[in-house]
Design an enzyme around this catalytic site. Structure first.
Site, PDB file in Angstrom:
ATOM      1  N   ASP A 285       0.829  -1.203   0.000  1.00  0.00           N
ATOM      2  CA  ASP A 285       0.000   0.000   0.000  1.00  0.00           C
ATOM      3  C   ASP A 285       0.866   1.257   0.000  1.00  0.00           C
ATOM      4  O   ASP A 285       1.336   1.697   1.042  1.00  0.00           O
ATOM      5  CB  ASP A 285      -0.922  -0.008   1.230  1.00  0.00           C
ATOM      6  CG  ASP A 285      -1.996   1.070   1.138  1.00  0.00           C
ATOM      7  OD1 ASP A 285      -2.109   1.706   0.068  1.00  0.00           O
ATOM      8  OD2 ASP A 285      -2.732   1.254   2.141  1.00  0.00           O
ATOM      9  N   LYS A 292       1.183   7.830   0.500  1.00  0.00           N
ATOM     10  CA  LYS A 292       1.561   7.896   1.911  1.00  0.00           C
ATOM     11  C   LYS A 292       2.909   8.624   1.964  1.00  0.00           C
ATOM     12  O   LYS A 292       3.941   8.042   1.635  1.00  0.00           O
ATOM     13  CB  LYS A 292       1.668   6.492   2.491  1.00  0.00           C
ATOM     14  CG  LYS A 292       0.322   5.781   2.578  1.00  0.00           C
ATOM     15  CD  LYS A 292       0.453   4.435   3.284  1.00  0.00           C
ATOM     16  CE  LYS A 292      -0.879   3.703   3.315  1.00  0.00           C
ATOM     17  NZ  LYS A 292      -1.906   4.372   4.138  1.00  0.00           N
ATOM     18  N   ASP A 304      -0.117  -5.143   4.549  1.00  0.00           N
ATOM     19  CA  ASP A 304      -1.500  -4.833   4.180  1.00  0.00           C
ATOM     20  C   ASP A 304      -2.227  -6.033   3.548  1.00  0.00           C
ATOM     21  O   ASP A 304      -3.383  -5.942   3.177  1.00  0.00           O
ATOM     22  CB  ASP A 304      -1.501  -3.639   3.211  1.00  0.00           C
ATOM     23  CG  ASP A 304      -2.697  -2.724   3.416  1.00  0.00           C
ATOM     24  OD1 ASP A 304      -3.350  -2.817   4.469  1.00  0.00           O
ATOM     25  OD2 ASP A 304      -2.967  -1.917   2.502  1.00  0.00           O
ATOM     26  N   GLU A 365      -8.105   1.876  -0.337  1.00  0.00           N
ATOM     27  CA  GLU A 365      -8.182   0.828  -1.362  1.00  0.00           C
ATOM     28  C   GLU A 365      -8.674  -0.506  -0.815  1.00  0.00           C
ATOM     29  O   GLU A 365      -9.205  -1.326  -1.561  1.00  0.00           O
ATOM     30  CB  GLU A 365      -6.810   0.646  -2.031  1.00  0.00           C
ATOM     31  CG  GLU A 365      -5.810  -0.250  -1.285  1.00  0.00           C
ATOM     32  CD  GLU A 365      -5.414   0.274   0.083  1.00  0.00           C
ATOM     33  OE1 GLU A 365      -5.454   1.510   0.278  1.00  0.00           O
ATOM     34  OE2 GLU A 365      -5.072  -0.536   0.962  1.00  0.00           O
ATOM     35  N   ARG A 367     -11.137  -1.301   1.151  1.00  0.00           N
ATOM     36  CA  ARG A 367     -12.596  -1.469   1.031  1.00  0.00           C
ATOM     37  C   ARG A 367     -12.994  -1.718  -0.426  1.00  0.00           C
ATOM     38  O   ARG A 367     -13.998  -2.361  -0.691  1.00  0.00           O
ATOM     39  CB  ARG A 367     -13.296  -0.242   1.622  1.00  0.00           C
ATOM     40  CG  ARG A 367     -12.977   1.037   0.905  1.00  0.00           C
ATOM     41  CD  ARG A 367     -13.185   2.262   1.785  1.00  0.00           C
ATOM     42  NE  ARG A 367     -12.196   2.342   2.861  1.00  0.00           N
ATOM     43  CZ  ARG A 367     -12.160   3.292   3.776  1.00  0.00           C
ATOM     44  NH1 ARG A 367     -13.065   4.254   3.773  1.00  0.00           N
ATOM     45  NH2 ARG A 367     -11.242   3.308   4.710  1.00  0.00           N
TER      46      ARG A 367
HETATM   47  N1  BES Z   1      -3.732  -0.067   4.891  1.00  0.00           N
HETATM   48  C1  BES Z   1      -4.191   1.189   5.338  1.00  0.00           C
HETATM   49  C2  BES Z   1      -4.620   1.169   6.813  1.00  0.00           C
HETATM   50  C3  BES Z   1      -3.519   0.979   7.832  1.00  0.00           C
HETATM   51  C4  BES Z   1      -2.948   2.069   8.452  1.00  0.00           C
HETATM   52  C5  BES Z   1      -3.129  -0.282   8.212  1.00  0.00           C
HETATM   53  C6  BES Z   1      -1.970   1.887   9.410  1.00  0.00           C
HETATM   54  C7  BES Z   1      -2.154  -0.470   9.152  1.00  0.00           C
HETATM   55  C8  BES Z   1      -1.586   0.609   9.765  1.00  0.00           C
HETATM   56  C9  BES Z   1      -5.413   1.616   4.524  1.00  0.00           C
HETATM   57  O1  BES Z   1      -5.432   1.220   3.197  1.00  0.00           O
HETATM   58  C10 BES Z   1      -5.412   3.106   4.502  1.00  0.00           C
HETATM   59  O2  BES Z   1      -4.538   3.670   3.913  1.00  0.00           O
HETATM   60  N2  BES Z   1      -6.416   3.706   5.118  1.00  0.00           N
HETATM   61  C11 BES Z   1      -6.546   5.101   5.180  1.00  0.00           C
HETATM   62  C12 BES Z   1      -7.886   5.471   4.593  1.00  0.00           C
HETATM   63  C13 BES Z   1      -8.111   6.934   4.468  1.00  0.00           C
HETATM   64  C14 BES Z   1      -7.285   7.483   3.345  1.00  0.00           C
HETATM   65  C15 BES Z   1      -9.569   7.173   4.205  1.00  0.00           C
HETATM   66  C16 BES Z   1      -6.459   5.512   6.636  1.00  0.00           C
HETATM   67  O3  BES Z   1      -7.162   4.931   7.448  1.00  0.00           O
HETATM   68  O4  BES Z   1      -5.668   6.398   6.946  1.00  0.00           O
HETATM   69 ZN    ZN Z   2      -4.344  -0.450   2.782  1.00  0.00          ZN
HETATM   70 MN    MN Z   3      -4.436   2.565   1.906  1.00  0.00          MN
END
Ligand code: BES
Ligand code: ZN
Ligand code: MN
Length: 510
Positions: A285, A292, A304, A365, A367
């Site tokens: 990711d 990120k 991920d 992504e 979801r």
């Molecule tokens: N894989 C990440 C979530 C994550 C964050 C897992 C930290 C493990 C540790 C997910 O795909 C993500 O990026 N989520 C974002 C969504 C947002 C952009 C709506 C998040 O939660 O920050």
């Molecule tokens: Zn993710």
């Molecule tokens: Mn993500």
């Protein structure tokens, strides 16, 4: 970078996946027997406030051990571990006293943790370690505690060491459990050995770096891991993903040279309608164009895919113990990267079920791929229930840290049973509300959008949409996939979170 490091890197990227497929995870062996034996180290399980006394030891030896225990303030309370020098006549050079508290009240997870702590304390060079559980008295109870503790030892002895040119030798110990009911212990242990293997595969999947563990590589790893089990595997290729209309799953890998796959692994151990476990397999990711940008958020995003590991590991665990359940793992696998062909923020994409989704944020992504995963599960298997498990949101980590998974459920019975499975296995889940968040993913451009606030609820609401009318639970396991230092049943690294939880949950469903 030195030349040596450079050469090492080249060797790894070309030769890595093959040994990864062939790992026989444990080099130890576990034996349950009613025959006593001498060994370098002897572990004695001691109920609280019980005299440490054996009829095959002389009274002088019994007194010496009791005195050593008293000096060390060892009382036998649960989880207490004390090493004492073994007096002559104890059939060992080292004694490790392990407190079991009131054995009748010892939970399954406590016994596993005790085993893990013993594994951490043992000298890995010991060839044979004898465990004396006779002080527990009740042979059935002793057998059960022994098998649970042996499971904890196995879980702790896992190593993800294929990226080390000179890995530390894995323990090769023979664990000899002295129990009065060896058959009963063996039976409990065989079920947990199946679970351990599922946990190990989940850990392998989680830990594989993003450039080696891309979607197709995970498919191959899973096929190899499951090849001797009675599991029907379906591989949906990137071309088929697109042709079947799973636009959400397709869109996440659009910026990568590695297209999206979907892996389904079906174990049919009963004629009930299947339970579908749909796990997030985003193999890396970056966030996509919603990149990120801080090193602390992009690092370890190879984990991920831990949700995919959890569902694959669970089906393996159930198949290997020939459980009377019908269960299918569905793992959508993507590689969320950037290029000229990557999805752009604001793009509208059509899901497998026809829903038009505004992708406001390419970093949401998980979801997307799970939405199509849920549709595929419903469409292909007509399941009686869908469980999602995913490293889905940073919002979950902020709310619950890594002690709990966040639970959402559309069905009270499913909710209660998964909370109970969490308590039994120690992979605990905490229910979050969803009912008051109507409209949270409404879009003014398309049918729905892929983000909303609060984040953990928006992710859950999106998944629920694609579960349709099927009873649904969802565990957001963000933060739970990896530990930075060894703790309890986990060595440092991937945890395999979810396998023990979901295996227990499916076994207890009625
Ligand atoms: N894989 C990440 C979530 C994550 C964050 C897992 C930290 C493990 C540790 C997910 O795909 C993500 O990026 N989520 C974002 C969504 C947002 C952009 C709506 C998040 O939660 O920050
Ligand atoms: Zn993710
Ligand atoms: Mn993500």
């Amino acid at each position: 970078m030195s030349l040596k490091q450079f050469v090492g890197a080249v060797t790894l990227s070309s030769a890595l996946v093959a040994p990864a497929l062939a790992d026989n995870h444990l080099h130890t062996s576990t034996v349950f027997s009613d025959q006593n034996k001498n060994s370098e180290t002897r572990v004695i399980f001691v109920p609280e406030d019980q005299n440490i006394s054996f009829s095959n030891w002389s009274s002088a030896v019994n007194n010496a051990v009791s005195r050593a225990a008293a000096i060390e303030e060892f009382t036998g309370k649960a989880a207490q571990l004390t090493s004492v020098v073994a007096p002559e006549g104890t059939q060992a050079n080292h004694l490790l006293l392990a407190g079991v508290g009131n054995p009748a009240e010892m939970s399954r997870f406590e016994a596993e943790k005790l085993g893990a702590a013993i594994a951490a304390a043992l000298n890995s060079e010991s060839e044979t370690v004898v465990f004396d559980t006779r002080l527990i008295g009740n042979p059935g109870l002793a057998a059960e505690i022994s098998a649970r503790a042996a499971h904890g030892i196995d879980l702790r002895n896992y190593r993800f060491d294929r990226y080390q040119s000179e890995p530390e030798a894995r323990p090769q110990t023979t664990y000899h459990w002295l129990v009065n009911s060896p058959d009963s212990a063996e039976k409990h242990y065989q079920a947990s050995r199946a679970i351990a293997e599922g946990v190990f595969v989940a850990r392998d999947i989680t830990a594989l770096p993003g450039s080696d563990g891309y979607p197709k590589a995970i498919v191959e790893l899973a096929q190899e891991a499951m090849k001797d089990l009675d599991i029907e595997i379906t591989v949906v290729t990137p071309e088929q993903v697109e042709k079947m209309g799973m636009g959400l799953l397709h869109s996440v890998s659009q910026g990568s040279q590695h297209g999206s796959y979907l892996l389904a692994a079906h174990y049919k151990g009963s004629n009930d309608d299947p339970v579908a476990l749909v796990g997030k397999g985003n193999t890396f990711d970056t966030g996509g164009y919603n990149l990120k940008t801080s090193s602390s958020s992009i690092v370890r995003m190879q984990t991920d895919k831990a949700g995919a590991g959890a569902v694959i590991g669970t089906v393996m665990a159930l198949a290997a113990q020939k459980a009377p359940v019908n269960v299918v793992a569905v793992a959508p696998l993507s590689h969320n990267l950037i290029s000229g062909s990557a999805t752009l923020p604001g793009d509208v994409v059509k899901a497998g079920d026809g829903t038009l989704v505004e992708i406001v944020n390419t970093d949401a992504e998980g979801r997307l791929i799970l939405g199509d995963g849920n549709w595929y599960a419903n469409d292909t298997y007509q399941p009686r229930a869908i469980a999602n498990i995913a490293t889905l949101t940073g919002s979950k980590v902020r709310a619950l840290g890594n002690e709990y998974g966040a639970l959402f459920a559309s069905d009270k019975g499913l909710r209660d049973s998964i909370i109970k499975a969490g308590e039994t296995t120690g992979e605990k889940v905490w229910e979050m509300p969803l009912d008051a968040y109507e409209g949270i993913i409404d879009s003014s451009l398309a049918d729905i959008r892929n983000i909303g606030s609060p984040g953990v609820q928006a992710g859950a609401a999106f998944l629920k949409h694609f579960a349709g009318d099927t009873p649904w639970v969802h565990v957001d396991m963000a933060g739970d996939a990896m530990v930075s230092s060894a703790t309890g049943i986990h060595p440092a690294g991937p945890t395999g979170y979810g396998v023990r939880l979901l295996t227990e949950w499916v076994l207890q469903l009625d």
